[in-house]
Design an enzyme around this catalytic site. Structure first.
Site, PDB file in Angstrom:
ATOM      1  N   GLU A  87     -14.363  -1.841  38.840  1.00 24.38           N
ATOM      2  CA  GLU A  87     -15.162  -2.845  40.439  1.00 24.38           C
ATOM      3  C   GLU A  87     -15.889  -1.055  41.443  1.00 24.38           C
ATOM      4  OE1 GLU A  87     -11.625  -4.990  41.991  1.00 24.38           O
ATOM      5  OE2 GLU A  87     -13.396  -7.180  42.169  1.00 24.38           O
ATOM      6  N   GLU A 129      -6.772  -8.578  36.840  1.00 22.98           N
ATOM      7  CA  GLU A 129      -6.492  -9.849  38.111  1.00 22.98           C
ATOM      8  C   GLU A 129      -5.779 -11.198  38.008  1.00 22.98           C
ATOM      9  OE1 GLU A 129      -9.056  -8.008  37.627  1.00 22.98           O
ATOM     10  OE2 GLU A 129     -10.017  -7.131  39.413  1.00 22.98           O
ATOM     11  N   GLY A 181     -10.375  -3.018  40.747  1.00 20.37           N
ATOM     12  CA  GLY A 181     -10.213  -2.450  41.801  1.00 20.37           C
ATOM     13  C   GLY A 181     -11.355  -0.866  41.295  1.00 20.37           C
ATOM     14  N   ALA A 204      -6.787  -2.055  42.678  1.00 20.60           N
ATOM     15  CA  ALA A 204      -6.080  -2.373  44.016  1.00 20.60           C
ATOM     16  C   ALA A 204      -4.199  -2.114  43.932  1.00 20.60           C
ATOM     17  CB  ALA A 204      -6.330  -3.414  45.233  1.00 20.60           C
TER      18      ALA A 204
END
Ligand code: CO8
Length: 258
Positions: A112, A132, A109, A64
């Site tokens: 993911e 993260e 992300g 992200a």
């Protein structure tokens, strides 16, 4: 027109390329909005039989967007995560295969997003990880959900807690990716797989995806009931008649998606 992704359709394949190369294709709110929108097109478009999802340049998706996340308060963060989940779950719910062509960094992300796809083909240059906790957060686009389902609880905990970045050989060893190929062969390999899938009956392929995803999350008895229903929906299709007739007549089937 999209600004953060590229999309084209060729020979039955929908190609999505995440395209923010200056930011390593980091996922911001706009990427999520555009991914959702392109999924609505893919879902409706009978021309698209398989999707190949990749990233432009050196990264698949390096997570992200940290700059955007840094500007968000907890409600903004929550909204972005909720949106991310909608996108990942949408990809998983569309009855067409999504292949992640992991060309480079698939972090946070990005890892993911690759896990929301049906399987992952990686370049030898790809790198995976869930970094993260090094940023003071945890995965927010399904990492605590899908990673353990793919690699087992112990290895998922290991990756989440150490924030280690692993190469594609290790990702293959632990079952995070299904194949590792030379960088220049990545898209051609995915296209070859896509064409194999395209030869099969579209309804059957889509129903198989849904049945498998549902069965993964529920008990075996409920899953059996669902498989009976899912199987029956393919058994009543014209493509079933065509597939079996073609076999008996020793010819190639011509599936009509009916
Ligand atoms: N977000 C924003 N910008 C990024 C990101 C990112 N995730 N990753 C790289 N960039 C930018 C860099 O800031 C840099 O920009 P600039 O040129 O303007 O300085 C540019 O991309 C190139 O990056 P580097 O110079 O760092 O390139 P390197 O080749 O040296 O390193 C790495 C590449 C290893 C990928 C490195 O950039 C890196 O570690 N990136 C961050 C990886 C990361 O921590 N990702 C996880 C983010 S958290 C997350 O994904 C949570 C998901 C849940 C969402 C929650 C929503 C609220």
């Amino acid at each position: 027109m999209y600004e953060t992704i590229k999309y084209e359709v060729k020979d039955g394949i929908g190609y999505i390329t995440i395209s923010r190369p200056k930011a390593m294709n980091a996922i911001n709110n706009q990427v999520l909005d555009e991914l959702y929108d392109v999924c609505t097109k893919i879902e409706k478009d009978d021309e698209v039989r398989v999707v190949i999802l990749t990233g432009e340049g050196k990264a698949f998706v390096a997570g992200a967007d940290i700059a955007e996340m840094n500007s968000l308060d907890s409600i903004g963060g929550r909204n972005m995560i909720a949106k991310g989940h909608r996108v990942m779950n949408y990809i998983e719910s569309i009855e067409k295969p999504f292949i992640a062509a992991v060309n480079g960094f698939a972090l946070g992300g990005g890892c993911e997003l690759s896990m929301a796809c049906d399987f992952r083909i990686a370049s030898e240059k790809a790198k995976f990880g869930q970094p993260e906790v090094g940023l003071g957060i945890i995965p927010g686009f399904g990492g605590t959900i899908r990673l353990a389902r793919l690699v087992g609880k112990g290895m998922a905990n290991y990756l989440l807690m150490t924030a280690d970045m692993i190469d594609s050989a290790e990702a293959y060893r632990i079952g995070l990716v299904e194949k590792v190929v030379a960088p220049e062969e990545l898209i051609a390999t995915c296209e070859g797989i896509a064409q194999k899938i395209i030869k099969n009956a579209p309804i059957a392929v889509g129903v198989a995806k849904t049945a498998l995803n549902k069965a993964f999350d529920i008990d075996i008895h409920t899953a059996s009931v669902l498989e009976v229903e899912a199987f029956t929906s393919t058994f009543g299709s014209q493509d079933k008649t065509e597939g079996m007739t073609a076999f008996l007549e020793k010819r190639k089937p011509e599936f009509k998606n009916r």
